[in-house]
Scaffold this active site. Sequence first.
Site, PDB file in Angstrom:
ATOM      1  N   SER A   1     -40.690   9.811 110.733  1.00 60.81           N
ATOM      2  CA  SER A   1     -39.825  10.316 111.866  1.00 60.81           C
ATOM      3  C   SER A   1     -40.203  11.430 112.640  1.00 60.81           C
ATOM      4  CB  SER A   1     -38.296  10.000 111.509  1.00 60.81           C
ATOM      5  OG  SER A   1     -37.631   9.446 112.717  1.00 60.81           O
TER       6      SER A   1
ATOM      7  N   HIS B   1     -37.061   1.251 110.184  1.00 59.70           N
ATOM      8  CA  HIS B   1     -37.357   2.555 110.302  1.00 59.70           C
ATOM      9  C   HIS B   1     -37.357   3.289 109.003  1.00 59.70           C
ATOM     10  CE1 HIS B   1     -38.038   6.201 112.563  1.00 59.70           C
ATOM     11  NE2 HIS B   1     -36.919   6.804 111.756  1.00 59.70           N
TER      12      HIS B   1
END
Length: 694
Positions: free
Chosen positions: A550, A668
Amino acid sequence: MMKLFTTLSLVFACVLSWGQKYEPIVTREDTAIDTFFANYIVEDKYRWLENTNSLEAQNWVEQQYKLSTKYLSKVVNSTSSYRIIDKYSYVKFKNLVKMGKYYFKLASYNEGVPALFYQSKISDEPEVLVDPNLFSIKDRIIINDYAVSKDSKLLAYKFSVNGSDWNEVKVISLVNGIHTEDHLKGLKFSPVSWLGNGFFYTTYSQKSQFGVTNNQKIFYHKIGTQQQQDSLIFESKDNMAVDLNYLVTSDERFFVLEEINKSKKAINYYYIDFKAENPVVKPLVINQKANINILDSPNGKFIATRLSRDSNNGSILEIDPKDSANSRTIVEERTDTLLLKVIPFADRMVAVYQTSQRPIIMIIDYSGKVLYRLKLPIASSVDGFYGSFFDEDLLFSYTTYTLPPVMYKFNIITFSKELVQKVAVNFDIDKVDYKEVEYLSKDSVKIPMILVYEKGIKFDGKNPTILKAYGGFGIVETPSFDAGVVYFIKQGGIYAFANIRGGGDKGVDWARQGRGKNKQKSFDDFIAAAEYLINNKYTSSDKLAITGASNGGLVVAAAAIQRPDLFKAVVPEVAPLDMIRFEKFTAGHWWVNEYGSVSDSLGFLNISSYSPYYNIKEDVNYPSMLIATSEYDDRVPPFHSYKFAARLQSRSAQKNPIILRVEKKGGHNGASTMLMHIQEKADVYGFILNELRK
């Protein structure tokens, strides 16, 4: 016989080398041109990949999938990464959560996604309460969170499809295990907060899979009714600039609303007192610059933590709703110790601090007196202290990169500790060393870093090394068990985690120093960590790999593009990489405070100076990269990684392999089943070790 063995070895090596031959995919160019502030022209050759539903884009992804599967399967075989990580992953430990009258845990019992188990006592055998593997044959249904009603009769659980940030909610009886007819959809980043015979939740609007998330609304759902009957409680008037957060106190007396207005840089707090004759919304604290996190309300007063310029490391305060302008500080900021979290109970609270990468557990009463203090080992993290408001016996666990969670039952009155279960692992924990170091960044600021390696290792500059960081959003990254780290250090490697600026490891100011116009300092800190490891003979540039996920993926990608000479292998995972366009999709507009905005001229210049995708040079052979993303990542859309990989692969100067790994039916957070997690780690650590051995 020896000659035959040597010949066979050479043949095997040649076959292995041939099997790992890298043949890049050259991607079609279709240049889009944007003009910023009349003078700045930005070309984007691969914007067509943003249309992930187009047949051409899907065919391109399938080509990449075939390339990565072939390449990584050879790598995994040659490094035995799957076999060994699989072995180290099967460890025995308990990690229970106490809610109401029951204990819960999410755990895998087969090859599918984790199921939700429950039990009445710690000593009981757990029973399956919800098995999401039975929900769908086609999709992976993942339970993300759950909450128990005050009377412990009902449990609401959130789940998503294929790792999406969009959630649904169902409700099940804890008395008979039967689902109610309640089924809610369209939740995102939403707590489920019970009040009486129902709960509050949050929805947003989103026009497409990667469209901007906005129009936040808070609803109340009454059990036994349809979602369209739910009561609208609050709605953000400025869709892009206002965030709403909320909680219901444990006694269900108060509803507290936090309104964060980013455009005005102010935070407002409101509350409803359900015991009042006329329960209406009232202001609690208005136009705050500090971040006040209200936690609960023992004795009708709010307990909260505060982070601000005046309380950089966090303080604990009490706010009386009858006199909210005059809050009382219970615990002042500790200048050398960071406050991580506070859990209030009836007459005392559990506070978890961190100093020098060590967690400290404190029991503090509401006068501010410290009743108990326990300092835990270096590079460990603490989780838990779950229980009801009047409970005395709580559960907590601590873990490290190489130690699965060790769970204790802890009495907050007598301070006695009892080991719930011994942790069983299939490797020698005692042979692992942890070391804390500090190094100087580019501007001479000291940055802390943790090193993990096997005892007896020689620091001769030849050790395979992985450097990792996060460095964003003020988040304090704490260790968790990783079988991949165990695998890597057992192969003679060093694992290093740098607590760079942008993260919250040294408080509010530490985060601010790596945010917005200062974002480059995060990358400078990370680059300085690599230089420190090389200069101090822990490793060399030919033996150094970097990875992060991320925001951490942005850090490692930016560092690799700026200083390709320092690294041999680079693994950015689910990373925002086209920073000029990040705020146009999904939750990106919420990240403007962290990165700035291209709608502002200074913001544009700053972002364009470090955006990894736009700073790739045509004549540079960048380090080998494994660029990892997920097909259904609707937080950082996968086309960030698609475009980055396409541009790197399509240049004639690029000789080192650029591999794009796409997790199918993943979001994610990546893989969703235990076997998928093992494969994911095997690919990453196998790729890194293979590159560092060349």
